[in-house]
Design a protein around this motif. Structure first.
Motif, mmCIF file in Angstrom:
data_model
loop_
_atom_site.group_PDB
_atom_site.id
_atom_site.type_symbol
_atom_site.label_atom_id
_atom_site.label_comp_id
_atom_site.label_asym_id
_atom_site.label_seq_id
_atom_site.Cartn_x
_atom_site.Cartn_y
_atom_site.Cartn_z
ATOM 1 N N VAL A 59 27.219 44.000 36.685
ATOM 2 C CA VAL A 59 26.246 43.042 36.151
ATOM 3 C C VAL A 59 25.549 42.333 37.310
ATOM 4 C CG1 VAL A 59 25.964 40.948 34.769
ATOM 5 C CG2 VAL A 59 27.561 42.734 34.014
ATOM 6 N N THR A 112 33.036 45.494 49.409
ATOM 7 C CA THR A 112 33.229 44.846 48.111
ATOM 8 C C THR A 112 34.112 45.723 47.236
ATOM 9 O OG1 THR A 112 31.073 43.801 48.277
ATOM 10 C CG2 THR A 112 32.010 43.972 46.077
ATOM 11 N N THR A 152 36.371 37.288 40.447
ATOM 12 C CA THR A 152 35.148 36.566 40.096
ATOM 13 C C THR A 152 35.395 35.065 40.091
ATOM 14 O OG1 THR A 152 34.336 38.420 38.813
ATOM 15 C CG2 THR A 152 33.407 36.264 38.292
ATOM 16 N N ALA A 178 34.807 30.155 33.441
ATOM 17 C CA ALA A 178 34.870 30.721 32.092
ATOM 18 C C ALA A 178 35.751 31.960 32.027
ATOM 19 C CB ALA A 178 33.458 31.054 31.610
ATOM 20 N N GLY A 202 40.042 41.479 38.553
ATOM 21 C CA GLY A 202 38.608 41.235 38.520
ATOM 22 C C GLY A 202 38.294 39.838 38.008
ATOM 23 N N ASN A 203 39.043 39.394 37.018
ATOM 24 C CA ASN A 203 38.852 38.035 36.499
ATOM 25 C C ASN A 203 39.153 37.013 37.596
ATOM 26 O OD1 ASN A 203 39.875 36.102 33.624
ATOM 27 N ND2 ASN A 203 37.923 37.118 33.869
ATOM 28 N N LEU A 206 35.737 47.221 43.862
ATOM 29 C CA LEU A 206 35.316 47.536 42.502
ATOM 30 C C LEU A 206 36.557 47.888 41.691
ATOM 31 C CD1 LEU A 206 32.837 48.459 40.549
ATOM 32 C CD2 LEU A 206 33.557 50.736 41.232
ATOM 33 N N ALA A 207 36.848 47.096 40.665
ATOM 34 C CA ALA A 207 37.983 47.423 39.785
ATOM 35 C C ALA A 207 37.397 48.027 38.513
ATOM 36 C CB ALA A 207 38.812 46.179 39.528
ATOM 37 N N GLY A 208 37.260 47.235 37.438
ATOM 38 C CA GLY A 208 36.646 47.758 36.217
ATOM 39 C C GLY A 208 35.127 47.741 36.289
ATOM 40 N N GLY A 209 34.600 46.948 37.204
ATOM 41 C CA GLY A 209 33.146 46.902 37.385
ATOM 42 C C GLY A 209 32.408 46.058 36.360
ATOM 43 N N THR A 210 33.103 45.397 35.454
ATOM 44 C CA THR A 210 32.408 44.700 34.360
ATOM 45 C C THR A 210 31.754 43.399 34.830
ATOM 46 O OG1 THR A 210 34.435 43.598 33.643
ATOM 47 C CG2 THR A 210 33.892 45.695 32.593
ATOM 48 N N GLY A 223 37.889 46.007 32.033
ATOM 49 C CA GLY A 223 38.068 44.749 32.773
ATOM 50 C C GLY A 223 39.535 44.511 33.106
#
Ligand SMILES: Cc1cc2nc3c(=O)[nH]c(=O)nc-3n(C[C@H](O)[C@H](O)[C@H](O)COP(=O)(O)OP(=O)(O)OC[C@H]3O[C@@H](n4cnc5c(N)ncnc54)[C@H](O)[C@@H]3O)c2cc1C
Lengths: 760, 282
Positions: free
Chosen positions: B33, B23, B108, B112, B104-105, B25-29, B100
């Motif tokens: 979570v 997996t 995900t 939204a 990552g956006n 991991l970029a900013g992890g934001t 972020g």
């Protein structure tokens, strides 16, 4: 009252803005909260909670969980040392659910394991066979004939009826309205946490973030099957409370696991579990009728208030009493009938939260005052001034307001506060929608709203309310030093500076140290009801005066001046004093008695911009005038006022624990929205200082009033901007854009028994 | 849980192809979570935040934004799209914007996700690379459902690319708090005056980001009439009609953040306002 003041000038006395000793550590992340506590060999506790709002437990299987790696103890109701129940006012809550679960989140089993993760996995490995039962989630429905009884005593937790004058009298003008307040969460940033350490003598020490150590002790010890002498509580770092820490949450569980494993055990709730783990503000449905003369003098107030107490009683009886006693607000009301009932339902339990019953009724009666003003064609501020309680006037419980009742003064001062500059704002971030970049002015209307509220300070209705303080005055190599020991919980309100300021003022010694609060000294009572300055502050003051009496007699005996502390302290002086406020009367059938110690008042004016097309809101400014008696630490007082307003703003426009069939649908800070700095406006604060004769330095409590009338003031501003009725908080965008007036779904004649409600 | 810290794209791709279930991991934001809520328990995490190549931001008619560009960068540097900058401003808090990332956006791929309506409206291309190949997908092909994309487990999102569409763009987002809020509804509107093209992307109003095609064609007609190169002022009726078409494209649901009826309503409001706002910019 005061003896001659010492001549030595010390800094940080009563009336100065003193910085909190924990301020910098908290900002830097160095403050030790309860969730930071550790001990060698410590185990981690976890809780299995009910997924059902109402179900029978047919069986629990724990053997798989017990076999898992790292698991040291699994406890269900069958393994408890006693059958004792706990609860603040009624012992109605099982330590772990036995035959029945009554709400989603009710604890069913607890586990201790070597790591938090192993504990969580073990909890998941426990299987419970539930037989789901129909859940009652509407408190009015719970009160109707034929509703299933959730407790042996029935579905009424308590009922308070206030009958004043001739409540059935007639008036020239009458306004009626129904209102609703949704469930608000205290949302303290520090979730529940505690560390229990077993003792050699078979007892246990519990370090816990709480609001009242001794009340916890009273409930914990019997459930452990131990005498109180074998349980010691120590206050751990509290990350906010707002009422949510009045009830026992993980205290008994943590101790049980420590006693069972003979190891230190820490329990810490995460945010989601915290939403299920503690009580919330009571959701309320309120049915009001106000009558007035043509000139705008109030003639009567009739109201029926139904509070949703959830599955267990918690402090509901006192919340119900407050909602009823202050149900007409800070006004001269010659005739009233308020019928307030708290119902058991299968929703999560409700209990204490800042404002404690006064919040719910204030939202309704202030809405009514505005409706009345509109109907009479009188300015809403003027209507409030005309009816304002004055010194000596009785409230609807017939208790006169002693000391001062500066209601008309705070109303006028607040109304006259400077208004914010009139837009148009050019930066969209300052407009409704904020960072969402929604409007550059399109659709934005400004409204101004006003509200006044009241509440009691200290505990009421015959409760033996006292606080204990020990003050030791001594000398060490660095000179004179005073040490103060109390069991009072610092929950963020600033009691730590208040105690130090009082000692400095009374004894003229600058070095004052506070011992950690624990149960080795007498109770301080709860850090609630805005009472600790009055009560623990009062106890510290009284102890200081006893210390000073010894000092003066030593001075007389030795011929030294009384402020020559160095010379007079060969022997330390050590005094422990319990301080009581004056007696209050227990409630009678019509609640016509002096049930309260004293009253607090505040007024709020809100200015709000509303985007009427999107229904989004930006509160632009709040002005407030509050009678604080005496500001012992003005900076801390302003902090309480601004923080309380933020909480009132949250209830007005965004904070709601959204329930569906007893399930919390937004148990996280992603979807339980709290105001950010972009939502919280500048506050214009006017401190009115009318000292109360009974209080230390005249200081009334300050913590709760900011949360009471800020909500209705903001909603009034939104009504003024939009023309909508908005009888429910929090106001949702849908309420503005679709203009569907709030409907409770019930028909109740205001003032009548809610057991006679009819479905609308 | 093992954590690999990668410094080059090659290392990332090797990890993705050799370790199943690795997996990123970029900013992890988002990822942290998920882990905190117990919804994700990755055995291997590959931290990519030190891979410099993924931080590039190129602009010369065509914009190429590396996956590791953060929201703070989108605000501080010219991100090659005013709407993207406005979207970046709506994201989270300063801490979240510092950490972020665009990748990552996209990773995900939530309906939204606030950059996603902009990428849809820009008709952006998402560049995906595995140890074997590189693929380029139009945004509409990339996002396939709520938190679902066409990215294969061994692929890294390298960058997003789009034609610089000029200044006539905006992004709007509705949430019941003035900052730090997940979108109840979002709208990106891009008017590419040079290429005579309108793009409208809707967020939080359906299982994927939705392009309001009819609204786009309607607006293109308006700009053709008013003159593509000129600032203009659509009539109230035209703005309203555009809003109606935007709302009609949505497939909203009732959820804890808002009702479907409200989402439709505010989309119409946003559509009308966005059109008037953007038409005035030439
Ligand atoms: C408090 C808070 C507020 C937030 N507010 C907003 C908001 O307003 N608007 C919004 O849109 N989002 C918001 N978010 C969500 C989040 O910040 C964004 O989605 C952000 O863009 C995620 O980027 P990241 O770098 O932190 O992703 P990470 O958490 O590191 O990764 C997210 C997912 O993408 C994958 N991934 C990351 N990079 C790549 C890549 N290059 N290739 C392939 N897969 C990759 C990861 O494996 C993971 O599955 C918020 C989050 C928090 C915690």
């Amino acid at each position: 009252m005061s003896t001659s003041a010492p001549r030595v000038r010390v800094r940080g006395v009563v009336g100065e803005s003193v910085e909190r000793p924990d301020a910098v550590p908290k900002v830097k992340g160095e403050f030790e909260y309860a969730s930071d506590l550790r001990r060698d060999g410590m185990l981690f506790g976890a809780t299995l909670r009910s997924p059902h709002a109402h179900a029978r437990i047919a069986g629990i299987e724990t053997s798989a969980a017990k076999r898992m790696s790292g698991v040291r103890a699994v406890i269900t109701s069958g393994e408890l040392p006693t059958r004792e129940r706990f609860g603040l006012m009624k012992l109605d809550q099982p330590v772990l659910a036995t035959e029945r679960v009554r709400y989603v989140g009710e604890p069913v089993a607890i586990v201790a394991a070597d790591s938090a993760e192993e504990a969580r996995l073990a909890v998941r490995a426990i299987t419970v066979r539930y037989e789901p039962l129909a859940a009652i989630t509407d408190p009015v429905a719970a009160l109707q004939q034929g509703a299933e009884q959730l407790h042996r005593s029935g579905n009424v937790i308590d009922e308070v009826i206030v009958v004043h004058g001739d409540p059935d009298t007639r008036a020239d003008v009458v306004v009626e309205g129904e209102y609703e307040v949704a469930m608000q969460d205290q949302a303290a940033l520090g979730p529940e946490a505690g560390l229990a350490i077993p003792r050699r003598d078979g007892g246990v020490d519990l370090h816990v973030a709480t609001q009242w150590l001794h009340e916890d002790l009273r409930q914990i010890a019997p459930c452990l099957g131990l005498p109180e002498s074998k349980v010691r509580l120590v206050l751990a770092g509290v990350g906010g409370a707002f009422g949510a820490r009045e009830d026992v949450t993980l205290q008994i569980h943590t101790c049980l696991l420590a006693l069972a494993t003979r190891r230190p055990v820490r329990m810490t709730y995460g945010r989601e579990e915290s939403f299920y783990g503690h009580v919330h503000r009571h959701p309320a449905k309120l049915f009001y009728a106000h009558g007035a003369t043509k000139r705008g003098e109030l003639v009567f107030v009739r109201a029926t208030i139904v509070l949703d107490g959830g599955a267990y009683a918690s402090s509901s009886p006192a919340v119900i009493a407050n909602a009823a006693c202050f149900g007409a607000g800070p006004y001269r009301v010659p005739n009233a009938r308020i019928h307030a009932v708290g119902a058991y339902t299968n929703n999560p339990p409700a209990g204490a939260m800042r404002g404690f019953g006064a919040v719910q009724s204030c939202f309704a009666y202030e809405g009514q005052m505005d409706a009345l003003a509109a109907k009479l064609g009188i300015d809403p501020v003027e209507l409030r001034e005309r009816n304002a309680l004055r010194n000596g006037d009785p409230i609807i419980t017939s208790q006169p307001v002693e000391g001062s009742a500066p209601v008309a003064e705070i109303v006028r001062r607040c109304a006259d506060a400077p208004l914010p500059p009139r837009g148009p704002e050019t930066d969209p971030i300052a407009l409704p929608g904020g960072a969402g970049n929604l409007t550059h002015g399109e659709g934005v209307r400004r409204g101004v709203g006003f509200a006044v509220g009241m509440k009691n300070v200290c505990y009421s209705h015959g409760f033996d309310d006292f606080a204990t303080a020990r003050v030791r005055l001594m000398r060490d190599e660095r000179g004179p030093l005073a040490r103060v020991h109390t069991a009072a919980a610092e929950v963020g309100q600033g009691l730590v500076t208040v105690c130090v300021q009082i000692v400095r003022t009374e004894l003229g010694v600058e070095r004052v140290e506070l011992d950690p609060p624990d149960t080795t000294i007498g109770s301080a009572g709860s850090s609630s009801a805005s009472r600790q300055t009055w009560m623990t502050g009062g106890a510290v003051l009284a102890a200081c005066r006893e210390v000073k009496a010894v000092l003066l007699s030593r001075a007389r005996a030795t011929g030294r001046p009384p402020d020559d502390l160095a010379a007079l302290l060969d022997e330390p002086i050590d005094k422990t004093v319990s301080h009581r406020h004056r007696d209050t009367e227990p409630r009678d059938a019509a609640t016509q008695n002096a049930g309260h110690v004293a009253f607090l008042f505040a007024a709020h004016r809100a200015v709000a911009d509303v985007d009427i097309e999107t229904g989004l809101i930006k509160v632009v400014q709040i002005a407030t005038a509050q009678d604080v008696g005496k500001a012992i630490n003005p900076l801390a007082v302003v902090g309480q006022i601004e923080g309380g307003i933020a909480q009132g703003l949250g209830l007005a426009v965004m904070e709601e624990v959204i329930l569906k069939d007893g399930h919390v649908r937004n148990a996280s800070f992603t979807d339980y929205l709290l105001p950010t700095t972009l939502d919280m406006p500048p506050v214009v604060t006017l401190l009115i200082e009318h000292p109360h004769p009974d209080a230390p330095y005249g200081a009334k409590g300050v913590g709760e009033p900011p949360t009471i009338s800020s909500t209705p003031a903001i909603v009034a501003a939104i009504r003024a901007a939009t023309g909508r009725t908005l009888h429910r908080v929090p106001v949702r965008p849908d309420d503005i854009v679709f203009d569907e007036p709030y409907r409770s779904g019930w028909r109740i004649t205001p003032g009548d028994d809610p057991r006679r409600a009819v479905r609308a | 849980m093992s954590v690999q810290v990668a410094r080059h794209v090659g290392e990332v791709l090797d990890n993705l192809s050799s370790v199943t279930g690795a997996t990123l991991l970029a900013g992890g934001t988002d990822l942290l979570v998920e882990i905190n809520f117990g919804r994700a328990r990755p055995a291997t995490v590959v931290a990519i935040d030190r891979v410099a190549e993924l931080k590039n931001l190129e602009r010369n008619g065509r914009v190429r934004m590396g996956a590791l560009v953060t929201y703070t960068r989108m605000l501080d540097d010219d991100p090659g799209s005013p709407a993207l900058r406005e979207a970046a401003r709506t994201v989270g808090s300063p801490q979240i914007r510092n950490a972020g990332t665009l990748g990552g956006n996209l990773g995900t791929c939530s309906p939204a996700g606030d950059t996603l309506p902009v990428l849809a409206a820009l008709d952006a291309t998402i560049v995906l690379r595995s140890a074997k190949t590189e693929r380029r997908l139009r945004f509409g092909e990339f996002m396939t459902g709520p938190k679902k994309s066409a990215r294969r487990p061994d692929e890294l999102i390298v960058a997003a690319e789009w034609d610089d569409a000029g200044p006539a763009q905006t992004f709007m987002k509705v949430g019941t708090r003035n900052a730090m809020v997940i979108a109840v509804a979002g709208l990106a509107l891009v008017v590419d005056r040079a290429r005579k093209r309108v793009g409208a992307g809707l967020g939080s109003c359906g299982p994927t980001i939705i392009r309001a095609a009819e609204a786009e064609r309607f607006a293109e007609g308006l700009f053709a009439d008013a003159g593509w190169e000129r600032a203009s002022r659509p009539s109230d009726a035209a703005a309203k009609e555009f809003g109606r078409l935007v709302a009609a494209a949505a497939k909203p649901i009732d959820d804890v953040r808002g009702t479907a009826a409200y989402r439709r309503h505010v989309l119409a409001v946003m559509g009308a306002r966005a059109l008037a706002r953007v038409a005035a910019i030439a």
